[in-house]
Scaffold this motif. Structure first.
Motif, PDB file in Angstrom:
ATOM      1  N   GLY A  90       0.778  -1.225   0.000  1.00 28.52           N
ATOM      2  CA  GLY A  90       0.000   0.000   0.000  1.00 28.52           C
ATOM      3  C   GLY A  90       0.812   1.277   0.000  1.00 28.52           C
ATOM      4  O   GLY A  90       0.246   2.376  -0.112  1.00 28.52           O
ATOM      5  N   SER A  91       2.128   1.163   0.111  1.00 20.91           N
ATOM      6  CA  SER A  91       2.966   2.360   0.147  1.00 20.91           C
ATOM      7  C   SER A  91       3.022   3.024  -1.221  1.00 20.91           C
ATOM      8  O   SER A  91       3.132   2.354  -2.245  1.00 20.91           O
ATOM      9  CB  SER A  91       4.381   2.000   0.598  1.00 20.91           C
ATOM     10  N   GLN A  92       2.972   4.361  -1.226  1.00 19.16           N
ATOM     11  CA  GLN A  92       3.119   5.155  -2.450  1.00 19.16           C
ATOM     12  C   GLN A  92       4.203   6.197  -2.185  1.00 19.16           C
ATOM     13  O   GLN A  92       3.911   7.339  -1.828  1.00 19.16           O
ATOM     14  CB  GLN A  92       1.794   5.816  -2.824  1.00 19.16           C
ATOM     15  N   PRO A  93       5.454   5.827  -2.348  1.00 23.02           N
ATOM     16  CA  PRO A  93       6.575   6.669  -1.911  1.00 23.02           C
ATOM     17  C   PRO A  93       6.660   7.992  -2.668  1.00 23.02           C
ATOM     18  O   PRO A  93       6.245   8.101  -3.827  1.00 23.02           O
ATOM     19  CB  PRO A  93       7.806   5.803  -2.196  1.00 23.02           C
ATOM     20  N   TYR A  94       7.227   8.982  -1.982  1.00 22.26           N
ATOM     21  CA  TYR A  94       7.442  10.287  -2.598  1.00 22.26           C
ATOM     22  C   TYR A  94       8.534  11.037  -1.853  1.00 22.26           C
ATOM     23  O   TYR A  94       8.912  10.693  -0.730  1.00 22.26           O
ATOM     24  CB  TYR A  94       6.148  11.115  -2.592  1.00 22.26           C
ATOM     25  N   ALA A  95       9.037  12.084  -2.502  1.00 27.18           N
ATOM     26  CA  ALA A  95       9.945  13.049  -1.876  1.00 27.18           C
ATOM     27  C   ALA A  95       9.297  14.414  -1.977  1.00 27.18           C
ATOM     28  O   ALA A  95       8.655  14.731  -2.987  1.00 27.18           O
ATOM     29  CB  ALA A  95      11.296  13.051  -2.577  1.00 27.18           C
ATOM     30  N   SER A  96       9.429  15.231  -0.949  1.00 27.04           N
ATOM     31  CA  SER A  96       8.790  16.543  -0.946  1.00 27.04           C
ATOM     32  C   SER A  96       9.790  17.637  -1.273  1.00 27.04           C
ATOM     33  O   SER A  96      10.993  17.498  -1.067  1.00 27.04           O
ATOM     34  CB  SER A  96       8.124  16.816   0.406  1.00 27.04           C
ATOM     35  N   VAL A  97       9.265  18.745  -1.755  1.00 27.18           N
ATOM     36  CA  VAL A  97      10.087  19.898  -2.110  1.00 27.18           C
ATOM     37  C   VAL A  97       9.947  20.968  -1.038  1.00 27.18           C
ATOM     38  O   VAL A  97       8.869  21.181  -0.489  1.00 27.18           O
ATOM     39  CB  VAL A  97       9.691  20.464  -3.489  1.00 27.18           C
ATOM     40  N   TYR A  98      11.049  21.613  -0.691  1.00 30.67           N
ATOM     41  CA  TYR A  98      11.042  22.766   0.203  1.00 30.67           C
ATOM     42  C   TYR A  98      12.254  23.622  -0.121  1.00 30.67           C
ATOM     43  O   TYR A  98      13.102  23.237  -0.943  1.00 30.67           O
ATOM     44  CB  TYR A  98      11.029  22.357   1.680  1.00 30.67           C
ATOM     45  N   SER A  99      12.336  24.774   0.477  1.00 30.41           N
ATOM     46  CA  SER A  99      13.478  25.670   0.300  1.00 30.41           C
ATOM     47  C   SER A  99      13.983  26.055   1.679  1.00 30.41           C
ATOM     48  O   SER A  99      13.579  25.459   2.683  1.00 30.41           O
ATOM     49  CB  SER A  99      13.071  26.903  -0.516  1.00 30.41           C
ATOM     50  N   GLY A 100      14.862  27.060   1.759  1.00 26.00           N
ATOM     51  CA  GLY A 100      15.295  27.460   3.082  1.00 26.00           C
ATOM     52  C   GLY A 100      16.550  28.304   3.106  1.00 26.00           C
ATOM     53  O   GLY A 100      17.207  28.513   2.087  1.00 26.00           O
ATOM     54  N   HIS A 101      16.847  28.786   4.310  1.00 29.07           N
ATOM     55  CA  HIS A 101      18.076  29.523   4.596  1.00 29.07           C
ATOM     56  C   HIS A 101      19.085  28.577   5.233  1.00 29.07           C
ATOM     57  O   HIS A 101      18.771  27.900   6.213  1.00 29.07           O
ATOM     58  CB  HIS A 101      17.793  30.677   5.560  1.00 29.07           C
ATOM     59  N   GLN A 102      20.297  28.554   4.680  1.00 30.04           N
ATOM     60  CA  GLN A 102      21.351  27.719   5.211  1.00 30.04           C
ATOM     61  C   GLN A 102      22.508  28.614   5.654  1.00 30.04           C
ATOM     62  O   GLN A 102      23.016  29.407   4.865  1.00 30.04           O
ATOM     63  CB  GLN A 102      21.814  26.695   4.167  1.00 30.04           C
ATOM     64  N   PHE A 103      22.872  28.505   6.926  1.00 29.70           N
ATOM     65  CA  PHE A 103      23.898  29.366   7.521  1.00 29.70           C
ATOM     66  C   PHE A 103      23.574  30.843   7.291  1.00 29.70           C
ATOM     67  O   PHE A 103      24.446  31.657   7.012  1.00 29.70           O
ATOM     68  CB  PHE A 103      25.291  29.000   7.000  1.00 29.70           C
ATOM     69  N   GLY A 104      22.277  31.164   7.389  1.00 30.18           N
ATOM     70  CA  GLY A 104      21.840  32.541   7.298  1.00 30.18           C
ATOM     71  C   GLY A 104      21.700  33.086   5.892  1.00 30.18           C
ATOM     72  O   GLY A 104      21.374  34.261   5.717  1.00 30.18           O
ATOM     73  N   VAL A 105      21.907  32.253   4.885  1.00 30.07           N
ATOM     74  CA  VAL A 105      21.861  32.703   3.484  1.00 30.07           C
ATOM     75  C   VAL A 105      20.754  31.946   2.757  1.00 30.07           C
ATOM     76  O   VAL A 105      20.612  30.728   2.925  1.00 30.07           O
ATOM     77  CB  VAL A 105      23.215  32.458   2.777  1.00 30.07           C
ATOM     78  N   TRP A 106      19.970  32.651   1.947  1.00 27.64           N
ATOM     79  CA  TRP A 106      18.913  32.003   1.189  1.00 27.64           C
ATOM     80  C   TRP A 106      19.526  31.003   0.216  1.00 27.64           C
ATOM     81  O   TRP A 106      20.371  31.355  -0.613  1.00 27.64           O
ATOM     82  CB  TRP A 106      18.085  33.037   0.438  1.00 27.64           C
ATOM     83  N   ALA A 107      19.118  29.755   0.314  1.00 25.04           N
ATOM     84  CA  ALA A 107      19.688  28.685  -0.510  1.00 25.04           C
ATOM     85  C   ALA A 107      18.782  28.298  -1.667  1.00 25.04           C
ATOM     86  O   ALA A 107      19.167  27.454  -2.485  1.00 25.04           O
ATOM     87  CB  ALA A 107      19.978  27.460   0.359  1.00 25.04           C
ATOM     88  N   GLY A 108      17.578  28.847  -1.722  1.00 27.59           N
ATOM     89  CA  GLY A 108      16.676  28.484  -2.802  1.00 27.59           C
ATOM     90  C   GLY A 108      16.068  27.115  -2.598  1.00 27.59           C
ATOM     91  O   GLY A 108      15.925  26.627  -1.475  1.00 27.59           O
ATOM     92  N   GLN A 109      15.715  26.474  -3.715  1.00 26.91           N
ATOM     93  CA  GLN A 109      15.031  25.180  -3.630  1.00 26.91           C
ATOM     94  C   GLN A 109      15.953  24.106  -3.069  1.00 26.91           C
ATOM     95  O   GLN A 109      17.099  23.950  -3.497  1.00 26.91           O
ATOM     96  CB  GLN A 109      14.530  24.744  -5.002  1.00 26.91           C
ATOM     97  N   LEU A 110      15.431  23.369  -2.119  1.00 29.39           N
ATOM     98  CA  LEU A 110      16.127  22.221  -1.542  1.00 29.39           C
ATOM     99  C   LEU A 110      15.219  21.011  -1.728  1.00 29.39           C
ATOM    100  O   LEU A 110      14.931  20.638  -2.844  1.00 29.39           O
ATOM    101  CB  LEU A 110      16.437  22.498  -0.061  1.00 29.39           C
ATOM    102  N   GLY A 111      14.788  20.392  -0.654  1.00 25.94           N
ATOM    103  CA  GLY A 111      13.890  19.247  -0.759  1.00 25.94           C
ATOM    104  C   GLY A 111      14.505  17.992  -0.205  1.00 25.94           C
ATOM    105  O   GLY A 111      15.657  17.978   0.248  1.00 25.94           O
ATOM    106  N   ASP A 112      13.719  16.931  -0.206  1.00 27.49           N
ATOM    107  CA  ASP A 112      14.188  15.639   0.307  1.00 27.49           C
ATOM    108  C   ASP A 112      15.195  15.051  -0.673  1.00 27.49           C
ATOM    109  O   ASP A 112      14.832  14.340  -1.612  1.00 27.49           O
ATOM    110  CB  ASP A 112      13.009  14.677   0.482  1.00 27.49           C
ATOM    111  N   GLY A 113      16.461  15.332  -0.437  1.00 27.78           N
ATOM    112  CA  GLY A 113      17.493  14.897  -1.366  1.00 27.78           C
ATOM    113  C   GLY A 113      17.906  13.455  -1.210  1.00 27.78           C
ATOM    114  O   GLY A 113      18.461  12.867  -2.143  1.00 27.78           O
ATOM    115  N   ARG A 114      17.661  12.870  -0.048  1.00 28.76           N
ATOM    116  CA  ARG A 114      17.986  11.452   0.154  1.00 28.76           C
ATOM    117  C   ARG A 114      17.016  10.796   1.118  1.00 28.76           C
ATOM    118  O   ARG A 114      17.310   9.762   1.707  1.00 28.76           O
ATOM    119  CB  ARG A 114      19.411  11.298   0.664  1.00 28.76           C
ATOM    120  N   ALA A 115      15.862  11.429   1.282  1.00 24.69           N
ATOM    121  CA  ALA A 115      14.828  10.888   2.165  1.00 24.69           C
ATOM    122  C   ALA A 115      13.571  10.655   1.341  1.00 24.69           C
ATOM    123  O   ALA A 115      13.108  11.544   0.631  1.00 24.69           O
ATOM    124  CB  ALA A 115      14.544  11.848   3.314  1.00 24.69           C
TER     125      ALA A 115
END
Length: 509
Positions: free
Chosen positions: A79-104
């Protein structure tokens, strides 16, 4: 067992019940459907019996080869339907743009056996590349996976809000980092793994429909009281959400600071919308108490030093507030919601420190600013920092001293005995003022003997890399009851060896 080229569904003795309206129901703007990438010769190294029981997972199934394959991503849970989600964020105080589940890779959301309306997301960390891997291989190494598994469960045992870890599997497949290592997969679990960065992603792209959809989902699933926002939040459910997240984040940070936990990489995409500790990378429990301690050797500027963590959480809340502002609509309401963090952190931290000192709780509606314990706590932390006193051992010995009324073993931790005696006198005067003896039982339940120090993790990592997972399981068992004595492993509650200072932890895994 060598995996086939792609995972496939197989019969299982355990038939998971999946939640029908979890995060995946939000639609393709939020995630990408994909399959985990198999690993050869997968084996289960350990699992959390406590979490498995809570999730209704049969012990017999966990002992099967099918479990090892499914918890690695070689085969799919029914029944599993796997997926990875997209998100963005600030890394070390700097806007990093699009990130996401890169290995999860998310397997889905299990229904809670006791309450079908609730659920637990299951995610495989290290299960292969995704569209958000940014040229990475999507893998995790055994070294970092052991640390994440152990710390997730250790933090839970300490009563600190955290994601959990169901299982740890390994494979001899090579993974290339600073050197060649072997692969591993952690199956982590949480009511939700939504991050501040999920909101930042849609706000930065001016996708207000998706931003509102996400906020409504989080409110309806996890913060239903915010739907009927009170006057403090200017009637806005989105301001109420921001305030609630600020308060949960403050609670988590108070626990971190009280126990001496350094996260190491408090990027905004590593902040949980539920106030859970998430993404165990270059973390560390303090040895000698040092507010300036940096546990991540990639943090060359000390942005995420131990003493900076409460302020960084506040900064990250401003990132979340900026993302939610289009929904809130009023700058004053947005700022007011964020500002709930500061008093909540102060109150939560003060309450935890009172427990550690064996002091009675403040009466309801007391004026916290007039709390006489505040100065005593501040003086103590300054004293511990001035001599880099071992943080965990100090509290253990202070708890024992409260039971025996002999403080000699505590004094032995200090070079400057007179400074210690001055603080002890102020502590005793505080107790007299409160008309109470130190509650030794409360202290022993509030001050752990065992925490996941770096050298303990390093020892079990080396053993596991050599093929012996027994030390890992033994340490896991001890950390599950960190306030108990565990006389057979008393050395794990002792001072770190000299070589522990040379352990270097970075963001790479």
């Amino acid at each position: 067992m060598h995996a086939s080229s792609s995972p496939s569904a197989v019969p299982s003795a355990w038939q998971p019940s999946w939640h029908s309206n979890g995060f995946a129901s939000l639609g393709p703007a939020f995630l990408t459907r994909l399959q985990p990438t198999p690993l050869p010769q997968a084996q289960l190294l350990t699992h959390s019996p406590d979490l498995a029981a809570q999730l209704g997972i049969p012990a017999a199934w966990l002992a099967s080869d099918a479990a090892a394959q499914m918890l690695t991503g070689n085969q799919l849970l029914p029944g599993s339907q796997p997926y990875a989600s997209v998100y963005s964020g600030h890394q070390f105080g700097v806007w990093a743009g699009q990130l996401g589940d890169g290995r999860a890779i998310m397997l889905g959301e299990l229904q809670d056996g006791s309450d079908p309306a609730q659920g637990w997301e299951l995610q495989l960390k290290g299960a292969g590349p995704t569209p958000y891997s940014r040229r990475g291989d999507g893998r995790a190494v055994l070294r970092s996976s052991i640390r994440e598994f152990l710390c997730s469960e250790a933090m839970h045992a300490l009563g600190i809000p955290t994601t959990r870890a169901l299982s740890l599997t390994s494979s001899p497949a090579p993974v290339y980092r600073e050197e060649v290592e072997t692969a591993a997969v952690v199956c982590r679990a949480a009511p939700s793994l939504i991050r501040f960065g999920h909101f930042e992603h849609f706000a930065a792209r001016d996708q207000q429909a998706e931003l509102r959809q996400l906020a409504d989902y989080v409110i309806d699933r996890y913060y239903p009281d915010c739907r009927n926002a009170g006057t403090q939040s200017r009637g806005s459910p989105y301001a109420a959400l921001l305030r609630a997240v600020a308060e949960r984040t403050a609670e988590m940070l108070a626990h971190w600071q009280a126990v001496g936990f350094c996260h190491g990489v408090m990027n905004s995409d590593n902040m949980s919308i539920l106030g859970l500790t998430i993404d165990y990378g270059p973390f560390q429990f303090l040895d000698g108490f040092n507010p300036g301690h940096i546990c991540n050797h990639s943090d060359t500027q000390g942005r995420y030093a131990f003493g900076q963590q409460p302020q960084i959480a506040y900064w990250n809340l401003f990132c979340l507030g900026q993302a939610l502002h289009p929904l809130i609509g009023e700058e004053d309401a947005t700022v007011a919601a964020i500002e709930a963090y500061r008093p909540h952190f102060s109150q939560a931290f003060a309450a935890l420190m009172r427990r550690k000192l064996g002091l009675p709780a403040l009466a309801a509606n007391s004026d916290e600013s007039a709390d006489p314990a505040t100065a005593v706590v501040g003086q103590l932390l300054q004293l511990l920092a001035s001599e880099r006193v071992d943080y965990t051992i100090f509290w253990t010995r202070l708890s024992e001293a409260a039971a025996s009324a002999s403080y000699d073993a505590v004094q032995d931790l200090f070079v400057d005995h007179s400074a210690w005696q001055r603080w002890l006198l102020s502590y005793q005067e505080l107790l007299q003022r409160l008309g109470a003896a130190p509650d030794a039982d409360l202290m022993q339940k509030s001050n752990p003997r065992f925490v996941l120090r770096n050298h303990l993790g390093e020892q079990v990592i080396r053993a596991a890399q050599a093929g012996d997972a027994q030390p890992l399981r033994q340490l896991q068992t001890v950390l599950a009851t960190p306030y108990d004595a565990h006389p057979a492993h008393s050395d794990w509650a002792g001072f770190p060896p000299d070589w522990a200072a040379s352990i270097s932890i970075s963001c790479s895994s």
